[in-house]
Design a protein around this motif. Sequence first.
Motif, mmCIF file in Angstrom:
data_model
loop_
_atom_site.group_PDB
_atom_site.id
_atom_site.type_symbol
_atom_site.label_atom_id
_atom_site.label_comp_id
_atom_site.label_asym_id
_atom_site.label_seq_id
_atom_site.Cartn_x
_atom_site.Cartn_y
_atom_site.Cartn_z
ATOM 1 N N GLY A 35 48.048 37.761 32.765
ATOM 2 C CA GLY A 35 46.471 37.660 32.628
ATOM 3 C C GLY A 35 45.791 37.873 33.842
ATOM 4 N N TRP A 36 44.372 37.994 33.673
ATOM 5 C CA TRP A 36 43.641 38.303 35.098
ATOM 6 C C TRP A 36 42.752 37.105 34.944
ATOM 7 N N TYR A 37 42.513 36.698 36.229
ATOM 8 C CA TYR A 37 41.432 35.682 36.754
ATOM 9 C C TYR A 37 40.466 36.238 37.792
ATOM 10 N N ARG A 38 39.476 35.846 37.877
ATOM 11 C CA ARG A 38 38.550 36.394 38.834
ATOM 12 C C ARG A 38 37.831 34.957 39.672
ATOM 13 N N LYS A 43 31.779 30.716 43.479
ATOM 14 C CA LYS A 43 32.116 30.236 42.260
ATOM 15 C C LYS A 43 33.555 29.911 41.976
ATOM 16 N N GLN A 44 34.021 29.188 41.201
ATOM 17 C CA GLN A 44 35.304 28.735 40.658
ATOM 18 C C GLN A 44 36.070 29.882 40.123
ATOM 19 N N THR A 90 31.650 41.368 40.008
ATOM 20 C CA THR A 90 31.934 41.583 41.286
ATOM 21 C C THR A 90 32.742 40.123 41.615
ATOM 22 N N ALA A 91 33.861 40.244 42.063
ATOM 23 C CA ALA A 91 34.793 39.244 42.063
ATOM 24 C C ALA A 91 36.212 39.682 42.892
ATOM 25 N N VAL A 92 36.855 38.768 43.446
ATOM 26 C CA VAL A 92 38.192 38.966 43.743
ATOM 27 C C VAL A 92 39.148 38.717 42.564
ATOM 28 N N TYR A 93 39.938 39.872 42.028
ATOM 29 C CA TYR A 93 40.494 39.511 40.669
ATOM 30 C C TYR A 93 42.075 39.317 40.938
ATOM 31 N N TYR A 94 42.438 38.311 40.185
ATOM 32 C CA TYR A 94 43.779 37.760 40.628
ATOM 33 C C TYR A 94 44.854 38.065 39.381
ATOM 34 N N CYS A 95 45.887 38.564 39.437
ATOM 35 C CA CYS A 95 46.859 38.619 38.243
ATOM 36 C C CYS A 95 47.694 37.359 38.344
ATOM 37 N N ASN A 96 47.967 37.010 36.882
ATOM 38 C CA ASN A 96 48.745 35.554 36.544
ATOM 39 C C ASN A 96 49.992 35.985 35.711
ATOM 40 N N TYR A 97 50.937 35.190 36.062
ATOM 41 C CA TYR A 97 52.251 35.537 35.310
ATOM 42 C C TYR A 97 52.977 34.118 35.007
ATOM 43 N N GLY A 98 53.525 33.919 34.094
ATOM 44 C CA GLY A 98 54.239 32.732 34.066
ATOM 45 C C GLY A 98 55.106 32.473 32.660
ATOM 46 N N ARG A 99 55.758 31.549 32.591
ATOM 47 C CA ARG A 99 56.928 31.332 31.397
ATOM 48 C C ARG A 99 56.146 30.667 30.373
#
Length: 119
Positions: A35-38, A43-44, A90-99
């Motif tokens: 997934g993608w988070y930002r 902001k949180q 506008t944000a820093v976008y973070y990739c997420n990965y998990g089991r």
Amino acid sequence: QVQLVESGGGLVQAGGSLRLSCAVSGTIFSINHMGWYRQGPGKQRESVATITTGRQTNYADSVKGRFTISRDNGKNTVYLQMNSLKPEDTAVYYCNYGRGLLASNADYWGQGTQVTVSS
């Protein structure tokens, strides 16, 4: 060990498009979520879009109809196509990965990629 490498961020005018990519290497879980988070200024961090191995997707209300998440299981890569971008994206976008199918504290994160949308 798991590594996530993101690419595709940048500066774009409002109404424009960007495509983010995140390649996962190392331990690959047979059932997983990506997934993608930002996190915008002051902001949180928030969830933007997620996708499971079976390609079940979930989107934040603020991006529905504008963003599309997809994945290539053969390449262990997740994408985020962002259209009709707004300054509030506008944000820093973070990739997420998990089991498994759900996010957890054991998830892995990318280093983040900056997306800036000018008005």
